[in-house]
Design a protein around this motif. Structure first.
Motif, PDB file in Angstrom:
ATOM      1  N   TYR A   1      19.522  40.865  44.642  1.00  0.00           N
ATOM      2  CA  TYR A   1      18.938  42.180  44.355  1.00  0.00           C
ATOM      3  C   TYR A   1      17.493  42.040  43.866  1.00  0.00           C
ATOM      4  O   TYR A   1      16.597  42.761  44.320  1.00  0.00           O
ATOM      5  N   LEU A   2      17.273  41.111  42.954  1.00  0.00           N
ATOM      6  CA  LEU A   2      15.931  40.950  42.394  1.00  0.00           C
ATOM      7  C   LEU A   2      14.969  40.376  43.437  1.00  0.00           C
ATOM      8  O   LEU A   2      13.802  40.787  43.496  1.00  0.00           O
ATOM      9  N   ALA A   3      15.448  39.462  44.269  1.00  0.00           N
ATOM     10  CA  ALA A   3      14.604  38.903  45.328  1.00  0.00           C
ATOM     11  C   ALA A   3      14.152  39.994  46.288  1.00  0.00           C
ATOM     12  O   ALA A   3      12.992  40.020  46.728  1.00  0.00           O
ATOM     13  N   ALA A   4      15.064  40.901  46.621  1.00  0.00           N
ATOM     14  CA  ALA A   4      14.699  42.010  47.505  1.00  0.00           C
ATOM     15  C   ALA A   4      13.640  42.887  46.859  1.00  0.00           C
ATOM     16  O   ALA A   4      12.669  43.310  47.519  1.00  0.00           O
ATOM     17  N   GLU A   5      13.770  43.153  45.557  1.00  0.00           N
ATOM     18  CA  GLU A   5      12.771  43.945  44.842  1.00  0.00           C
ATOM     19  C   GLU A   5      11.411  43.252  44.848  1.00  0.00           C
ATOM     20  O   GLU A   5      10.366  43.914  44.863  1.00  0.00           O
ATOM     21  N   LYS A   6      11.429  41.912  44.841  1.00  0.00           N
ATOM     22  CA  LYS A   6      10.189  41.139  44.826  1.00  0.00           C
ATOM     23  C   LYS A   6       9.595  40.966  46.226  1.00  0.00           C
ATOM     24  O   LYS A   6       8.554  40.323  46.384  1.00  0.00           O
ATOM     25  N   GLY A   7      10.272  41.507  47.256  1.00  0.00           N
ATOM     26  CA  GLY A   7       9.703  41.496  48.595  1.00  0.00           C
ATOM     27  C   GLY A   7      10.173  40.391  49.513  1.00  0.00           C
ATOM     28  O   GLY A   7       9.576  40.179  50.566  1.00  0.00           O
TER      29      GLY A   7
END
Length: 249
Positions: free
Chosen positions: A21-27
């Motif tokens: 989830y956080l990786a997706a938020e970071k692009g």
């Protein structure tokens, strides 16, 4: 600019899902790997896509060489060569003392916890290394505070597998440092995930949290933030290091 492909093994639940989830938020373009829980993996992918991110999930037993090779080839075709790898997959067996442990248990645990990390790191290096025409990249190994404590009376074998993970981190970080690849590790302790049920004590964190200086267990997203920092350019001069996410333990 195209998104960096990231592979997170064991990414359908717990720390792996939080990292996705956080990786997706970071692009990042996120690929999570799972073994059996297709429903949980699909939920992670759907959640990321609903928020406008890119994500896929592929089933593979990353303790099996042929399946690791196939997994990386699938990712090559979907998002391009991996630029970030999180070796997160790991298992626990039921709590017991060493004299009760069978060879079958030990082989199963080491195959899943450390052989998988070697195989995935191998395929990642082949794609990331400037030696092979890659653009560099970063690897984060999810170890455990057990590598330092030894987990006596509960999980000496698990602790030993994480000690091996720490040795892999140190050795590989030096081996590929000149080739544009950074290799680091996080060492969580007492995180609220369902791995504890595998050891026969689902509420283990509640039992041990008072031994933690912060007097609480940790959340998966607290580990994920450390992982994403190590993968990021903010950690560009850090390799072969360990971040303990342990509440002071």
């Amino acid at each position: 600019m195209s998104k960096k492909p990231i592979l997170i093994t064991g990414g359908s639940r717990g720390i792996g899902a939080a990292t996705a989830y956080l990786a997706a938020e970071k692009g990042y373009a996120v690929c999570i790997n799972y073994l059996k829980n297709q429903k949980a993996a699909a939920k992670v992918v759907d959640t990321i896509r609903q928020k406008g991110g890119e994500a896929v999930a592929y089933a593979a037993d990353v303790s099996v060489e042929s399946e690791v090779v196939a997994l990386f080839q699938q990712l090559d075709r979907t998002f391009g060569p991996v630029q970030a790898l999180v070796n997160n997959v790991g298992i626990l067996e039921r709590q017991m003392r060493l004299e009760e442990m069978s060879a079958e248990r030990l082989n199963r645990l080491f195959q899943n916890n450390i052989v998988s990390a070697f195989l995935c790191a191998r395929e990642a290096v082949k794609r990331m290394s400037t030696k092979y025409g890659g653009r560099g990249g970063a690897i984060v190994n999810v170890s455990s505070i057990a590598a330092r404590t030894g987990s006596p009376g509960e999980y000496v074998d698990y602790a030993a597998s994480k000690g091996a993970m720490d040795s892999l981190t140190l050795g590989l970080s030096k081996e590929v440092a000149e080739e544009g690849i950074r290799v680091n590790s996080v060492r969580p302790a007492f995180i609220y995930t369902d791995i504890h049920a595998s050891g026969g004590e689902p509420d283990r964190i509640e039992r041990v949290k008072d031994s933690v200086p912060m007097k609480r267990g940790g959340q998966p997203d607290e580990v994920a933030r450390a992982i994403l920092w190590l993968l990021s350019d903010e950690a560009s001069y850090s390799t072969g290091i360990f971040i303990d996410v342990t509440g002071g333990r």
